[in-house]
Enzyme design. Structure first.
Site, PDB file in Angstrom:
ATOM      1  N   GLU A 159      -0.480   5.109   3.353  1.00  0.00           N
ATOM      2  CA  GLU A 159      -0.023   6.065   4.366  1.00  0.00           C
ATOM      3  C   GLU A 159       0.557   5.373   5.590  1.00  0.00           C
ATOM      4  OE1 GLU A 159      -1.535   9.888   7.009  1.00  0.00           O
ATOM      5  OE2 GLU A 159      -3.022   8.658   5.983  1.00  0.00           O
ATOM      6  N   ASP A 196      -5.049   5.917   1.131  1.00  0.00           N
ATOM      7  CA  ASP A 196      -5.201   6.563   2.435  1.00  0.00           C
ATOM      8  C   ASP A 196      -6.376   5.874   3.133  1.00  0.00           C
ATOM      9  OD1 ASP A 196      -5.378   8.156   4.670  1.00  0.00           O
ATOM     10  OD2 ASP A 196      -5.059  10.026   3.575  1.00  0.00           O
ATOM     11  N   ILE A 231      -7.782   6.194   6.117  1.00  0.00           N
ATOM     12  CA  ILE A 231      -8.713   7.175   6.682  1.00  0.00           C
ATOM     13  C   ILE A 231      -8.111   8.555   6.450  1.00  0.00           C
ATOM     14  CG2 ILE A 231     -10.013   8.027   8.660  1.00  0.00           C
ATOM     15  CD1 ILE A 231      -9.691   5.369  10.031  1.00  0.00           C
ATOM     16  N   ASP A 232      -8.655   9.300   5.518  1.00  0.00           N
ATOM     17  CA  ASP A 232      -8.230  10.681   5.350  1.00  0.00           C
ATOM     18  C   ASP A 232      -9.145  11.540   6.218  1.00  0.00           C
ATOM     19  OD1 ASP A 232      -6.489  12.613   3.855  1.00  0.00           O
ATOM     20  OD2 ASP A 232      -8.468  13.462   3.473  1.00  0.00           O
ATOM     21  N   THR A 275      -8.163  11.626   9.896  1.00  0.00           N
ATOM     22  CA  THR A 275      -8.085  10.834  11.138  1.00  0.00           C
ATOM     23  C   THR A 275      -8.429  11.664  12.370  1.00  0.00           C
ATOM     24  OG1 THR A 275      -6.458   9.298  10.216  1.00  0.00           O
ATOM     25  CG2 THR A 275      -6.557   9.470  12.611  1.00  0.00           C
ATOM     26  N   ASP A 293      -3.183  11.610  -0.162  1.00  0.00           N
ATOM     27  CA  ASP A 293      -4.246  12.579   0.108  1.00  0.00           C
ATOM     28  C   ASP A 293      -4.914  13.050  -1.186  1.00  0.00           C
ATOM     29  OD1 ASP A 293      -3.625  12.829   2.944  1.00  0.00           O
ATOM     30  OD2 ASP A 293      -1.884  14.008   2.324  1.00  0.00           O
TER      31      ASP A 293
END
Length: 273
Positions: free
Chosen positions: A65, A92, A94-95, A97, A220
């Protein structure tokens, strides 16, 4: 599977970094909008994951990402540019954030590995709960080493669904809200906790009956989609077409209520198409 082991170790190391930073001051930047945020921890997490993957699989490609420009069209283009790679990681760092920025403990690391565009390994790690969700194509889905399956609810009135609020400024958030208004009276309840990947993991573990959202990205969805499929659930786009890496409008359920949710999205005009 070597790639699954790499994903597990990378997710745990990134999760350790994230956990250490969650309650300290962060430098927050906007990406495409005030709803679309990034921190230095997102970037550090992705760099850590990249380094670990490439140290073990130097000839593999990585779609992460934080290596992609902000906005829907940039995300679509980045995926198309990576489709030619035989071995592709989708990351990802940190999904969730926005949750991370606010100290709301619902976020995760999501790492998937695709061979010839088919996701064959997926890991989602919740660093706050120390929950490690893993799946390998054809071998089932697991939470902390124990096999998991989707829930058994057969009807919408029994169901706990989840969704999210898209970040772009093209009116998609309002479109998805129409679906909430349509479905909320028909189901037990609806949740929107702010991490698509972790919601998908919860569907795989039977904690949620289903999840839908519009305008999401490959990073995601990739790991969570495999988790649900390996846990016995069903994943499509919001028109009912099979999941692949290009899907952006997602519906994932235990299978029993899938057609009912598809019909509700259609009636609400909330398929995103």
């Amino acid at each position: 599977m070597a790639e699954l082991e790499t994903a597990i170790q990378a997710a745990k190391e990134a999760g350790k970094l994230i956990r250490e930073k969650v309650y300290v001051s962060k430098r927050v930047d906007r990406k495409s909008s005030a709803h679309d945020l990034v921190t230095e921890v997102d970037k550090a997490s992705e760099e850590l994951v990249r380094e670990m993957i490439l140290s073990r699989h130097p000839d593999h490609a990585i779609l992460g990402e934080e290596g992609v420009a902000a906005g829907v069209e940039a995300s679509k283009q980045a995926l198309e540019e990576h489709r030619a790679y035989e071995a592709l990681w989708v990351v990802d760092p940190i999904d969730g954030t926005t949750n991370f920025v606010h100290g709301f403990p619902f976020f995760c690391v999501s790492i998937a590995f695709a061979r010839n565009q088919e996701v064959v390994a997926g890991v989602i790690y919740d660093p706050m709960q120390d929950d490690l969700f893993t799946a390998e194509k054809g071998k089932g889905a697991f939470l902390n080493g124990e096999r998991i399956t989707v829930s058994r609810e057969k009807t919408l009135p029994e169901s706990l669904l989840a969704t999210g609020f898209p970040t772009d400024a093209r009116g998609v958030r309002q479109v998805n809200t129409e679906a909430i208004l349509k479905l909320a009276p028909q189901v037990r309840n609806v949740r929107a906790a702010g991490s698509a990947a972790l919601h998908l993991a919860c569907v795989a573990a039977g904690r949620l009956t289903g999840f839908w959202e519009l305008e999401l990205n490959a990073w995601d969805l990739a790991a969570g989609a495999l988790l649900i499929q390996e846990a016995g659930g069903h994943v499509t786009d919001t028109l009912g077409r099979p999941y692949d890496l290009g899907v952006r409008h997602i519906l994932a359920t235990n299978g029993h209520v899938h057609d009912d949710v598809l019909q509700a999205l259609k009636e609400a005009g909330s398929t995103g198409f």
